[in-house]
Write an enzyme that holds these catalytic residues in place. Sequence first.
Site, PDB file in Angstrom:
ATOM      1  N   TYR A 199      -2.119   0.492 -10.321  1.00  0.00           N
ATOM      2  CA  TYR A 199      -2.270  -0.959 -10.195  1.00  0.00           C
ATOM      3  C   TYR A 199      -3.670  -1.298  -9.734  1.00  0.00           C
ATOM      4  O   TYR A 199      -4.443  -0.403  -9.423  1.00  0.00           O
ATOM      5  CB  TYR A 199      -1.216  -1.593  -9.289  1.00  0.00           C
ATOM      6  CG  TYR A 199      -0.962  -0.948  -7.951  1.00  0.00           C
ATOM      7  CD1 TYR A 199      -1.739  -1.233  -6.849  1.00  0.00           C
ATOM      8  CD2 TYR A 199       0.121  -0.060  -7.789  1.00  0.00           C
ATOM      9  CE1 TYR A 199      -1.469  -0.675  -5.604  1.00  0.00           C
ATOM     10  CE2 TYR A 199       0.406   0.494  -6.561  1.00  0.00           C
ATOM     11  CZ  TYR A 199      -0.392   0.179  -5.465  1.00  0.00           C
ATOM     12  OH  TYR A 199      -0.095   0.761  -4.255  1.00  0.00           O
TER      13      TYR A 199
ATOM     14  N   CYS B 198      -1.617   8.515  -9.999  1.00  0.00           N
ATOM     15  CA  CYS B 198      -1.682   7.390  -9.063  1.00  0.00           C
ATOM     16  C   CYS B 198      -3.117   6.890  -8.929  1.00  0.00           C
ATOM     17  O   CYS B 198      -4.034   7.678  -8.730  1.00  0.00           O
ATOM     18  CB  CYS B 198      -1.157   7.818  -7.693  1.00  0.00           C
ATOM     19  SG  CYS B 198      -0.978   6.430  -6.552  1.00  0.00           S
TER      20      CYS B 198
ATOM     21  N   TYR C 257       0.850  -1.195   0.000  1.00  0.00           N
ATOM     22  CA  TYR C 257       0.000   0.000   0.000  1.00  0.00           C
ATOM     23  C   TYR C 257       0.883   1.242   0.000  1.00  0.00           C
ATOM     24  O   TYR C 257       1.919   1.268   0.673  1.00  0.00           O
ATOM     25  CB  TYR C 257      -0.900   0.009   1.254  1.00  0.00           C
ATOM     26  CG  TYR C 257      -1.812  -1.192   1.306  1.00  0.00           C
ATOM     27  CD1 TYR C 257      -2.947  -1.259   0.497  1.00  0.00           C
ATOM     28  CD2 TYR C 257      -1.513  -2.282   2.109  1.00  0.00           C
ATOM     29  CE1 TYR C 257      -3.768  -2.372   0.506  1.00  0.00           C
ATOM     30  CE2 TYR C 257      -2.334  -3.411   2.124  1.00  0.00           C
ATOM     31  CZ  TYR C 257      -3.456  -3.451   1.320  1.00  0.00           C
ATOM     32  OH  TYR C 257      -4.256  -4.562   1.327  1.00  0.00           O
ATOM     33  N   SER C 258       0.443   2.267  -0.729  1.00  0.00           N
ATOM     34  CA  SER C 258       1.194   3.523  -0.724  1.00  0.00           C
ATOM     35  C   SER C 258       1.082   4.162   0.651  1.00  0.00           C
ATOM     36  O   SER C 258       0.009   4.152   1.259  1.00  0.00           O
ATOM     37  CB  SER C 258       0.620   4.505  -1.743  1.00  0.00           C
ATOM     38  OG  SER C 258       0.825   4.021  -3.027  1.00  0.00           O
TER      39      SER C 258
ATOM     40  N   GLU D 195       2.098   5.586 -11.020  1.00  0.00           N
ATOM     41  CA  GLU D 195       1.976   4.475 -10.063  1.00  0.00           C
ATOM     42  C   GLU D 195       0.531   3.977 -10.128  1.00  0.00           C
ATOM     43  O   GLU D 195      -0.351   4.514  -9.473  1.00  0.00           O
ATOM     44  CB  GLU D 195       2.286   5.002  -8.647  1.00  0.00           C
ATOM     45  CG  GLU D 195       2.264   3.946  -7.594  1.00  0.00           C
ATOM     46  CD  GLU D 195       3.651   3.498  -7.155  1.00  0.00           C
ATOM     47  OE1 GLU D 195       4.567   3.487  -8.012  1.00  0.00           O
ATOM     48  OE2 GLU D 195       3.793   3.169  -5.988  1.00  0.00           O
TER      49      GLU D 195
HETATM   50  P1  NAP Z   1     -12.546   3.811  -7.747  1.00  0.00           P
HETATM   51  O1  NAP Z   1     -13.395   4.328  -6.643  1.00  0.00           O
HETATM   52  O2  NAP Z   1     -12.931   2.550  -8.466  1.00  0.00           O
HETATM   53  O3  NAP Z   1     -12.348   4.913  -8.868  1.00  0.00           O
HETATM   54  C1  NAP Z   1     -12.026   6.229  -8.559  1.00  0.00           C
HETATM   55  C2  NAP Z   1     -12.591   7.110  -9.621  1.00  0.00           C
HETATM   56  O4  NAP Z   1     -11.929   6.912 -10.884  1.00  0.00           O
HETATM   57  C3  NAP Z   1     -14.068   6.870  -9.881  1.00  0.00           C
HETATM   58  O5  NAP Z   1     -14.686   8.113  -9.966  1.00  0.00           O
HETATM   59  C4  NAP Z   1     -14.088   6.137 -11.200  1.00  0.00           C
HETATM   60  O6  NAP Z   1     -15.297   6.355 -11.920  1.00  0.00           O
HETATM   61  C5  NAP Z   1     -12.938   6.798 -11.910  1.00  0.00           C
HETATM   62  N1  NAP Z   1     -12.427   6.034 -13.043  1.00  0.00           N
HETATM   63  C6  NAP Z   1     -12.710   4.751 -13.412  1.00  0.00           C
HETATM   64  N2  NAP Z   1     -12.054   4.414 -14.545  1.00  0.00           N
HETATM   65  C7  NAP Z   1     -11.347   5.520 -14.916  1.00  0.00           C
HETATM   66  C8  NAP Z   1     -10.488   5.810 -16.004  1.00  0.00           C
HETATM   67  N3  NAP Z   1     -10.210   4.905 -16.946  1.00  0.00           N
HETATM   68  N4  NAP Z   1      -9.933   7.031 -16.089  1.00  0.00           N
HETATM   69  C9  NAP Z   1     -10.192   7.967 -15.140  1.00  0.00           C
HETATM   70  N5  NAP Z   1     -11.010   7.766 -14.080  1.00  0.00           N
HETATM   71  C10 NAP Z   1     -11.568   6.543 -13.969  1.00  0.00           C
HETATM   72  O7  NAP Z   1     -11.058   3.673  -7.208  1.00  0.00           O
HETATM   73  P2  NAP Z   1     -10.522   2.705  -6.035  1.00  0.00           P
HETATM   74  O8  NAP Z   1     -11.421   1.532  -5.896  1.00  0.00           O
HETATM   75  O9  NAP Z   1     -10.195   3.544  -4.864  1.00  0.00           O
HETATM   76  O10 NAP Z   1      -9.203   2.146  -6.706  1.00  0.00           O
HETATM   77  C11 NAP Z   1      -8.049   2.887  -6.788  1.00  0.00           C
HETATM   78  C12 NAP Z   1      -6.953   2.082  -7.452  1.00  0.00           C
HETATM   79  O11 NAP Z   1      -5.739   2.667  -7.023  1.00  0.00           O
HETATM   80  C13 NAP Z   1      -6.898   0.611  -7.129  1.00  0.00           C
HETATM   81  O12 NAP Z   1      -6.723  -0.084  -8.336  1.00  0.00           O
HETATM   82  C14 NAP Z   1      -5.649   0.498  -6.267  1.00  0.00           C
HETATM   83  O13 NAP Z   1      -5.008  -0.762  -6.438  1.00  0.00           O
HETATM   84  C15 NAP Z   1      -4.815   1.628  -6.793  1.00  0.00           C
HETATM   85  N6  NAP Z   1      -3.812   2.181  -5.893  1.00  0.00           N
HETATM   86  C16 NAP Z   1      -4.027   2.202  -4.557  1.00  0.00           C
HETATM   87  C17 NAP Z   1      -3.041   2.701  -3.730  1.00  0.00           C
HETATM   88  C18 NAP Z   1      -3.186   2.621  -2.239  1.00  0.00           C
HETATM   89  O14 NAP Z   1      -2.218   2.878  -1.558  1.00  0.00           O
HETATM   90  N7  NAP Z   1      -4.297   2.250  -1.674  1.00  0.00           N
HETATM   91  C19 NAP Z   1      -1.902   3.263  -4.279  1.00  0.00           C
HETATM   92  C20 NAP Z   1      -1.751   3.276  -5.688  1.00  0.00           C
HETATM   93  C21 NAP Z   1      -2.723   2.740  -6.481  1.00  0.00           C
HETATM   94  P3  NAP Z   1     -16.490   5.287 -12.076  1.00  0.00           P
HETATM   95  O15 NAP Z   1     -16.234   4.194 -11.083  1.00  0.00           O
HETATM   96  O16 NAP Z   1     -17.731   6.058 -11.777  1.00  0.00           O
HETATM   97  O17 NAP Z   1     -16.434   4.822 -13.496  1.00  0.00           O
END
Ligand code: NAP
Length: 297
Positions: free
Chosen positions: A297, A256, A76-77, A295
Amino acid sequence: MSSDIQINLFNQNNPLTATVVENKRLTPQSRGDHHDVRHVTFRYKEKFPYVPGQSVGVLSPGIDPRTQKPNKIRLYSISSARTGDFNDSQTVSVCVIRHFWSDEKTGQKDIPGVGSHYVCNLKTGEEVKLTGPFGKHFITPPDFQNRDLIFVATGTGIAPYRGMLQEIYQAPFKGNVWLYFGVPYGDTALYDDAFQAFTRNPSFHYVKAISREEENPYSNVIPTRSNKMYVQVRLYENRVSLKESLSRRNGLIYLCGLKGMEEGIFPVLEMIGKDVNHEGSFVEFLKKEKRLLVEVY
Ligand code: NAP
């Protein structure tokens, strides 16, 4: 990037023992389990020097029923500044969404993700095993004070910017920061109060893209799924200042979050490249200059 960044100080065979000091839900209960995002803070006694933008590994105990092997480490970040949420350099924080997945083979849906459920269910006082820190590239450069920084996040991809912003505004910062944040609903904007508070700095610009509440007015130029408002639309909308930051102020752009978000953002960057008469791919140029950091994933 800075060479004094530490990595791999703790691993699976030699983990860092820590205790949960906070596990706070960042989104309203009414949004249910699929929008359950936690800010979790771990306290430790040893030295664990990290910088925001690096990652920490969390070891979830138990056996993975799919592989019959011990659960894998989940990364996790880090969402805290290097001195930690309690300013004593003895804590590290993460931002984790309760993840569910679907098994295409069996058709089973809404299967709880092992790692994220372990972290989201942790109670204050529980002991955990951590590894890391990991990663050297997704950090602010030593000379960030005089540059423009463009932070783009989707969902929990916001994590690294929280700590970075705290450090930026503790420093004599002379640049500008743009934070573009994509979230499904207005009330699922993580750390929103903290980011609103940073807007008292005239150099901080906070721009949200609320996908399920706002429409994309530029769908003919920047198409998005179901005409949703996504971060790339906001970048396009603010292309004049984006161009200024990237072409004249030695700006850096960080992405990210969700894998695939870069596909919608790179075309906006290429448009800016054209606008400044850059020959060849502007994205490749920025990457080469280490001014485009990704970053996902
Ligand atoms: P999410 O709630 O599913 O999505 C966030 C927003 O991005 C929503 O408004 C979504 O819209 C939109 N979105 C969907 N597809 C998109 C696209 N192609 N281009 C631009 N915006 C888009 O996000 P989440 O569930 O929090 O997931 C975040 C991701 O970040 C995960 O894959 C995770 O692995 C990754 N991540 C996490 C960390 C950490 O430390 N936790 C660090 C780096 C990366 P709609 O859903 O309305 O379509």
